[in-house]
Motif scaffolding. Structure first.
Motif, PDB file in Angstrom:
ATOM      1  N   ASN A 167      65.729-189.285 -22.580  1.00  0.00           N
ATOM      2  CA  ASN A 167      65.031-190.567 -22.443  1.00  0.00           C
ATOM      3  C   ASN A 167      63.907-191.077 -23.454  1.00  0.00           C
ATOM      4  OD1 ASN A 167      67.423-191.298 -20.767  1.00  0.00           O
ATOM      5  ND2 ASN A 167      66.123-190.577 -18.899  1.00  0.00           N
ATOM      6  N   GLY A 168      63.014-189.861 -23.387  1.00  0.00           N
ATOM      7  CA  GLY A 168      61.778-189.868 -24.268  1.00  0.00           C
ATOM      8  C   GLY A 168      62.089-190.300 -25.664  1.00  0.00           C
ATOM      9  N   GLY A 169      63.102-189.656 -26.340  1.00  0.00           N
ATOM     10  CA  GLY A 169      63.538-189.881 -27.917  1.00  0.00           C
ATOM     11  C   GLY A 169      64.379-191.357 -28.022  1.00  0.00           C
ATOM     12  N   LEU A 170      64.949-191.548 -26.923  1.00  0.00           N
ATOM     13  CA  LEU A 170      65.636-192.793 -26.961  1.00  0.00           C
ATOM     14  C   LEU A 170      64.805-193.861 -26.608  1.00  0.00           C
ATOM     15  CD1 LEU A 170      68.971-191.831 -25.103  1.00  0.00           C
ATOM     16  CD2 LEU A 170      68.839-192.515 -27.426  1.00  0.00           C
ATOM     17  N   SER A 171      64.029-193.503 -25.993  1.00  0.00           N
ATOM     18  CA  SER A 171      63.007-194.872 -25.642  1.00  0.00           C
ATOM     19  C   SER A 171      62.239-195.274 -27.067  1.00  0.00           C
ATOM     20  CB  SER A 171      62.048-194.849 -24.721  1.00  0.00           C
ATOM     21  OG  SER A 171      62.541-194.357 -23.405  1.00  0.00           O
ATOM     22  N   VAL A 172      61.883-194.303 -27.921  1.00  0.00           N
ATOM     23  CA  VAL A 172      61.099-194.362 -29.171  1.00  0.00           C
ATOM     24  C   VAL A 172      61.817-194.764 -30.291  1.00  0.00           C
ATOM     25  CG1 VAL A 172      59.245-193.577 -30.422  1.00  0.00           C
ATOM     26  CG2 VAL A 172      59.334-192.876 -28.034  1.00  0.00           C
ATOM     27  N   ALA A 173      63.312-194.504 -30.246  1.00  0.00           N
ATOM     28  CA  ALA A 173      63.999-194.411 -31.443  1.00  0.00           C
ATOM     29  C   ALA A 173      64.182-196.060 -31.832  1.00  0.00           C
ATOM     30  CB  ALA A 173      65.396-193.977 -31.209  1.00  0.00           C
ATOM     31  N   PRO A 174      64.343-196.832 -31.153  1.00  0.00           N
ATOM     32  CA  PRO A 174      64.607-198.142 -31.785  1.00  0.00           C
ATOM     33  C   PRO A 174      63.477-198.557 -32.280  1.00  0.00           C
ATOM     34  CG  PRO A 174      65.410-198.251 -29.541  1.00  0.00           C
ATOM     35  CD  PRO A 174      64.712-196.880 -29.752  1.00  0.00           C
ATOM     36  N   LEU A 175      62.273-198.543 -31.897  1.00  0.00           N
ATOM     37  CA  LEU A 175      61.009-198.891 -32.406  1.00  0.00           C
ATOM     38  C   LEU A 175      60.714-198.145 -33.927  1.00  0.00           C
ATOM     39  CD1 LEU A 175      58.664-198.855 -29.254  1.00  0.00           C
ATOM     40  CD2 LEU A 175      59.631-200.834 -30.428  1.00  0.00           C
ATOM     41  N   LEU A 176      60.979-196.968 -34.088  1.00  0.00           N
ATOM     42  CA  LEU A 176      60.898-196.240 -35.136  1.00  0.00           C
ATOM     43  C   LEU A 176      61.872-196.523 -36.028  1.00  0.00           C
ATOM     44  CD1 LEU A 176      59.642-193.745 -36.503  1.00  0.00           C
ATOM     45  CD2 LEU A 176      61.113-192.195 -35.685  1.00  0.00           C
ATOM     46  N   GLY A 177      63.138-196.968 -35.744  1.00  0.00           N
ATOM     47  CA  GLY A 177      64.085-197.438 -36.373  1.00  0.00           C
ATOM     48  C   GLY A 177      63.944-198.558 -37.312  1.00  0.00           C
ATOM     49  N   VAL A 178      63.209-199.691 -36.292  1.00  0.00           N
ATOM     50  CA  VAL A 178      63.010-201.070 -36.992  1.00  0.00           C
ATOM     51  C   VAL A 178      61.766-200.761 -37.947  1.00  0.00           C
ATOM     52  CG1 VAL A 178      61.517-203.111 -36.322  1.00  0.00           C
ATOM     53  CG2 VAL A 178      63.665-202.347 -34.871  1.00  0.00           C
ATOM     54  N   ALA A 179      60.981-199.955 -37.604  1.00  0.00           N
ATOM     55  CA  ALA A 179      59.745-199.550 -38.521  1.00  0.00           C
ATOM     56  C   ALA A 179      60.200-199.196 -39.951  1.00  0.00           C
ATOM     57  CB  ALA A 179      58.586-198.730 -38.040  1.00  0.00           C
ATOM     58  N   LEU A 180      61.102-198.103 -39.731  1.00  0.00           N
ATOM     59  CA  LEU A 180      61.706-197.604 -40.945  1.00  0.00           C
ATOM     60  C   LEU A 180      62.502-198.620 -41.774  1.00  0.00           C
ATOM     61  CD1 LEU A 180      62.914-194.092 -39.905  1.00  0.00           C
ATOM     62  CD2 LEU A 180      61.026-194.580 -41.291  1.00  0.00           C
ATOM     63  N   SER A 181      63.018-199.317 -41.279  1.00  0.00           N
ATOM     64  CA  SER A 181      64.215-200.276 -41.914  1.00  0.00           C
ATOM     65  C   SER A 181      63.193-201.332 -42.433  1.00  0.00           C
ATOM     66  CB  SER A 181      65.156-201.053 -40.855  1.00  0.00           C
ATOM     67  OG  SER A 181      64.431-201.771 -39.956  1.00  0.00           O
ATOM     68  N   GLU A 182      61.992-201.824 -41.977  1.00  0.00           N
ATOM     69  CA  GLU A 182      61.053-202.999 -42.601  1.00  0.00           C
ATOM     70  C   GLU A 182      60.389-202.406 -43.474  1.00  0.00           C
ATOM     71  OE1 GLU A 182      60.812-206.325 -41.760  1.00  0.00           O
ATOM     72  OE2 GLU A 182      62.825-205.811 -40.647  1.00  0.00           O
ATOM     73  N   ILE A 183      59.747-200.983 -43.546  1.00  0.00           N
ATOM     74  CA  ILE A 183      58.957-200.288 -44.219  1.00  0.00           C
ATOM     75  C   ILE A 183      59.809-199.937 -45.583  1.00  0.00           C
ATOM     76  CG2 ILE A 183      57.291-198.484 -44.869  1.00  0.00           C
ATOM     77  CD1 ILE A 183      56.633-198.728 -42.076  1.00  0.00           C
ATOM     78  N   PHE A 184      60.893-199.352 -45.480  1.00  0.00           N
ATOM     79  CA  PHE A 184      61.654-198.878 -46.636  1.00  0.00           C
ATOM     80  C   PHE A 184      63.081-199.594 -46.533  1.00  0.00           C
ATOM     81  CE2 PHE A 184      58.941-195.383 -44.675  1.00  0.00           C
ATOM     82  CZ  PHE A 184      58.213-194.987 -46.137  1.00  0.00           C
ATOM     83  N   SER A 185      64.119-199.051 -45.958  1.00  0.00           N
ATOM     84  CA  SER A 185      65.491-199.701 -46.033  1.00  0.00           C
ATOM     85  C   SER A 185      66.419-199.254 -44.791  1.00  0.00           C
ATOM     86  CB  SER A 185      66.185-199.567 -47.262  1.00  0.00           C
ATOM     87  OG  SER A 185      66.561-198.122 -47.611  1.00  0.00           O
ATOM     88  N   TRP A 186      67.622-199.790 -44.515  1.00  0.00           N
ATOM     89  CA  TRP A 186      68.610-199.125 -43.735  1.00  0.00           C
ATOM     90  C   TRP A 186      68.906-197.793 -44.069  1.00  0.00           C
ATOM     91  CZ3 TRP A 186      68.680-200.625 -38.997  1.00  0.00           C
ATOM     92  CH2 TRP A 186      68.350-202.086 -38.615  1.00  0.00           C
ATOM     93  N   ASP A 187      69.081-197.810 -45.401  1.00  0.00           N
ATOM     94  CA  ASP A 187      69.583-196.371 -45.900  1.00  0.00           C
ATOM     95  C   ASP A 187      68.620-195.221 -45.512  1.00  0.00           C
ATOM     96  OD1 ASP A 187      71.732-197.557 -47.052  1.00  0.00           O
ATOM     97  OD2 ASP A 187      71.091-197.232 -49.243  1.00  0.00           O
ATOM     98  N   VAL A 188      67.280-195.415 -45.482  1.00  0.00           N
ATOM     99  CA  VAL A 188      66.309-194.566 -45.020  1.00  0.00           C
ATOM    100  C   VAL A 188      66.208-194.338 -43.557  1.00  0.00           C
ATOM    101  CG1 VAL A 188      63.765-194.093 -44.765  1.00  0.00           C
ATOM    102  CG2 VAL A 188      64.730-195.196 -47.100  1.00  0.00           C
ATOM    103  N   VAL A 189      66.640-195.166 -42.716  1.00  0.00           N
ATOM    104  CA  VAL A 189      66.879-194.829 -41.487  1.00  0.00           C
ATOM    105  C   VAL A 189      67.893-194.100 -41.274  1.00  0.00           C
ATOM    106  CG1 VAL A 189      67.483-195.992 -39.285  1.00  0.00           C
ATOM    107  CG2 VAL A 189      65.878-197.421 -40.871  1.00  0.00           C
ATOM    108  N   PHE A 190      69.288-194.178 -41.612  1.00  0.00           N
ATOM    109  CA  PHE A 190      70.144-193.197 -41.545  1.00  0.00           C
ATOM    110  C   PHE A 190      70.008-191.981 -42.107  1.00  0.00           C
ATOM    111  CE2 PHE A 190      72.034-197.144 -39.938  1.00  0.00           C
ATOM    112  CZ  PHE A 190      72.893-196.804 -39.205  1.00  0.00           C
ATOM    113  N   ARG A 191      69.361-192.057 -43.312  1.00  0.00           N
ATOM    114  CA  ARG A 191      68.993-190.541 -44.062  1.00  0.00           C
ATOM    115  C   ARG A 191      68.201-189.997 -43.192  1.00  0.00           C
ATOM    116  NH1 ARG A 191      69.358-193.038 -49.951  1.00  0.00           N
ATOM    117  NH2 ARG A 191      71.759-193.194 -50.080  1.00  0.00           N
ATOM    118  N   ALA A 192      67.083-190.499 -42.505  1.00  0.00           N
ATOM    119  CA  ALA A 192      66.224-189.899 -41.466  1.00  0.00           C
ATOM    120  C   ALA A 192      66.938-189.320 -40.442  1.00  0.00           C
ATOM    121  CB  ALA A 192      65.172-190.957 -41.108  1.00  0.00           C
ATOM    122  N   ASP A 193      67.848-190.094 -39.803  1.00  0.00           N
ATOM    123  CA  ASP A 193      68.550-189.673 -38.683  1.00  0.00           C
ATOM    124  C   ASP A 193      69.738-188.306 -39.340  1.00  0.00           C
ATOM    125  OD1 ASP A 193      70.896-188.925 -36.931  1.00  0.00           O
ATOM    126  OD2 ASP A 193      70.909-191.089 -36.544  1.00  0.00           O
ATOM    127  N   ALA A 194      70.309-188.304 -40.598  1.00  0.00           N
ATOM    128  CA  ALA A 194      70.809-187.087 -41.134  1.00  0.00           C
ATOM    129  C   ALA A 194      69.909-185.937 -41.173  1.00  0.00           C
ATOM    130  CB  ALA A 194      71.468-187.451 -42.369  1.00  0.00           C
TER     131      ALA A 194
END
Length: 169
Positions: free
Chosen positions: A137-164
């Motif tokens: 739950n701790g990771g899932l709580s922060v993940a959406p915020l981190l994903g939005v930040a990565l997508s805004e600063i970099f790109s959606w590809d970076v979001v999925f590559r970070a996950d990978a």
């Protein structure tokens, strides 16, 4: 009183959930790449079906390979399938990659839980269950915020590559 090996597994679970962007952002990612909402939603459905199958498959793999190797193999493969989502353009290839990413990701979650309960004495398993839920739950709580930040600063590809990358790590 938690053994070091259990702490490492919990940290891994937290990090994996912290960067678990596929299920959260798959529809937005694919829609941004030109998929209709229906096709992107179908890809999310493929991921979800894969996750359901993977939950059961993780138990079978853990019995066969052991929890440790199930985690290693499934997380490495999850990373590769998640990364492939940024490379594929064919809907069918994306559906397969999404289903495999979901299945393998959940396989590792089942194996992680099995490993944690093997690492602690029976009288500490209730506490381990609470620690497992806290890591998830701790990771899932922060993940959406981190994903939005990565997508805004970099790109959606970076979001999925970070996950990978976190899956492979």
């Amino acid at each position: 009183e938690t053994p070091l090996s259990a702490q490492v597994v919990l940290i891994g679970i937290f990090i994996n959930q912290l960067a678990g962007f596929v299920q959260i952002y798959l529809v937005l990612f694919l829609h941004k790449r030109g998929f209709t909402i229906e096709l992107a939603g179908f890809a999310l459905g493929c991921y979800s079906v894969g996750a359901i199958v993977g939950t059961f498959g993780g138990g079978v793999l853990s019995d066969w390979l052991g929890p440790r190797w199930t985690i290693v193999v499934s997380m490495g493969a999850t990373g590769l399938f998640t990364y492939s989502l940024t490379l594929f353009h064919s809907p069918n290839a994306i559906y397969v990659a999404a289903a495999m990413s979901g299945a393998l990701s959940r396989s590792s979650a089942t194996a992680s839980a099995a490993m944690l309960f093997e690492l602690v004495p029976r009288d500490r398993q209730v506490m381990m269950s609470a620690m497992l839920r806290s890591a998830l739950n701790g990771g899932l709580s922060v993940a959406p915020l981190l994903g939005v930040a990565l997508s805004e600063i970099f790109s959606w590809d970076v979001v999925f590559r970070a996950d990978a990358a976190t899956s492979i790590l």
